[in-house]
Write an enzyme that holds these catalytic residues in place. Structure first.
Site, mmCIF file in Angstrom:
data_model
loop_
_atom_site.group_PDB
_atom_site.id
_atom_site.type_symbol
_atom_site.label_atom_id
_atom_site.label_comp_id
_atom_site.label_asym_id
_atom_site.label_seq_id
_atom_site.Cartn_x
_atom_site.Cartn_y
_atom_site.Cartn_z
ATOM 1 N N ASN A 1 0.701 -0.905 0.577
ATOM 2 C CA ASN A 1 0.215 -0.227 0.417
ATOM 3 C C ASN A 1 1.127 0.901 0.390
ATOM 4 O OD1 ASN A 1 -2.005 -1.679 2.032
ATOM 5 N ND2 ASN A 1 -3.027 -1.227 0.138
ATOM 6 N N ARG A 2 1.940 1.377 0.519
ATOM 7 C CA ARG A 2 2.518 2.176 -0.256
ATOM 8 C C ARG A 2 3.270 2.764 -1.159
ATOM 9 N NH1 ARG A 2 6.683 -0.749 3.619
ATOM 10 N NH2 ARG A 2 6.244 -0.053 6.083
ATOM 11 N N ALA A 3 2.742 2.198 -2.331
ATOM 12 C CA ALA A 3 2.576 2.577 -3.478
ATOM 13 C C ALA A 3 2.037 3.473 -4.046
ATOM 14 C CB ALA A 3 2.731 1.081 -4.135
#
Length: 376
Positions: A313-315
């Site tokens: 989810n850091r993307a």
């Protein structure tokens, strides 16, 4: 990189287009007190864009510069000195702040700062953000802190002092050759960067320090890979290549020689542009809280993440925060698909994991066998 016209890109390109018509006279024996001007770096728009976006919005998660030696990676990071914003800086060797008292009470700061706070004295002051460089030979105690040996020997008392991580709170921590760091130091930096603070324990002594820092790393891929855990901590990844245009390569040579001969005079020739860019960055930082992500930008960003089958989810965090910074720099309060496209490669490259994809494929096959057994 997918380039889109914007005010920020115009500023970064315009400086590289200028030429040095006359080299300064040779001035031997003088130290280089002035950093190389950021706008004097020839080409490398992708690298300069990534660093600028990180200054506008620290929530992008830092920058990793990947490329061969001699491509101005370290020079670019050190040149950010004149572009850094103003931050609150602790006046205490332990890093105590008024914010720590608000969160933890008087027990959250040292005795001296508790006394000062009680007398109405400030614990912090406004100061320009700084760049802390992590030496490649740094020890773990240098990074996280430990017992002050001088005080222990001279005054016969034990006192904990913060390390580089604590001093870099609200500042930039630069790690050159980041792929060559000791694993223990890497783990300490990862934990501190993820939590925004860290705790040092030495026997009965314990002290917690803030470490809300922005990470900038550089590496030469010829010298080894970067651990996946650390790679994932960098939001933007800029690939820095050698200049292809021969005219630009000679221009880079001219500027390097001009700076080496008279660094102060050379820096002064870019002073106006540097001040203008610093003002643009500060205005963009002030505008950032009002910038929203449009529906079209959200749909494009999510489609890119889905198409690339990225699990982390850091993307999305990096992609949309970088796009917001890009919109803020372009003096807009809404992020458009063009902003997502401008930062997509920086935010999404190297986030795919073939090994992880193979793991999930093998797991799906095993799950299928188990499910068939259950049905039988």
């Amino acid at each position: 990189m997918i380039e889109r016209q914007s005010k920020l890109l115009d500023i970064l390109r315009q400086a590289s287009a200028t030429t040095i018509t006359e080299l300064p006279e040779v001035d031997l024996g003088r130290a280089e007190g002035e950093p190389f001007p950021f706008l004097a770096i020839v080409g490398q728009v992708e690298m300069k864009l990534a660093l600028t976006l990180s200054l506008i919005n620290p929530e992008v998660g830092g920058v990793l510069l990947i490329g061969p030696r001699g491509t101005a990676k370290t020079t670019a990071v050190r040149s950010l000195t004149d572009l850094l914003p103003t931050v609150r800086h602790s006046l205490c060797v332990h890093g105590c702040t008024e914010e720590m008292i608000e969160q933890l009470g008087m027990d959250g700061v040292c005795n001296d700062c508790a006394t000062k706070f009680g007398h109405g004295e400030p614990l912090t002051t406004l100061d320009k953000a700084r760049i802390f460089e992590l030496p490649l030979n740094a020890r773990l105690d240098d990074v996280v802190g430990g017992i002050n040996e001088r005080v222990a020997l001279e005054q016969n008392r034990v006192r904990l002092e913060r390390g580089i991580l604590g001093h870099a709170d609200r500042h930039i921590l630069y790690m050159d050759e980041v792929n060559l760091l000791d694993d223990a130091i890497t783990d300490a930096i990862l934990d501190a960067a993820a939590q925004g603070h860290y705790t040092v324990r030495r026997g009965p002594l314990k002290m917690t320090y803030n470490a809300r820092l922005m990470l900038i790393g550089s590496m030469n891929p010829e010298e080894g890979r970067l651990r996946p855990q650390l790679m994932d901590r960098f939001g933007l990844r800029a690939v820095v290549r050698g200049l292809d245009d021969l005219a630009l390569r000679y221009q880079a040579y001219e500027r390097a020689m001009a700076y080496k001969r008279q660094p102060e005079l050379f820096a002064a020739s870019f002073a106006d542009g540097t001040l203008a860019l610093a003002e643009e960055i500060q205005q963009a930082r002030d505008r950032l809280p009002t910038v929203t992500v449009s529906d079209a930008a959200r749909e494009l960003g999510l489609a890119l993440v889905e198409k690339l089958a990225i699990d982390s989810n850091r993307a999305e965090i990096t992609l949309f925060e970088a796009a917001r910074a890009h919109a803020a720099a372009d003096e807009r309060e809404e992020t458009l698909p063009e902003d997502v496209q401008a930062v997509a490669l920086l935010a999404l490259r190297q986030r795919q994991s073939p090994e992880l994809a193979q793991f999930f494929a093998n797991q799906a096959e095993e799950d299928g066998v188990l499910t068939a057994v259950f049905k039988d």
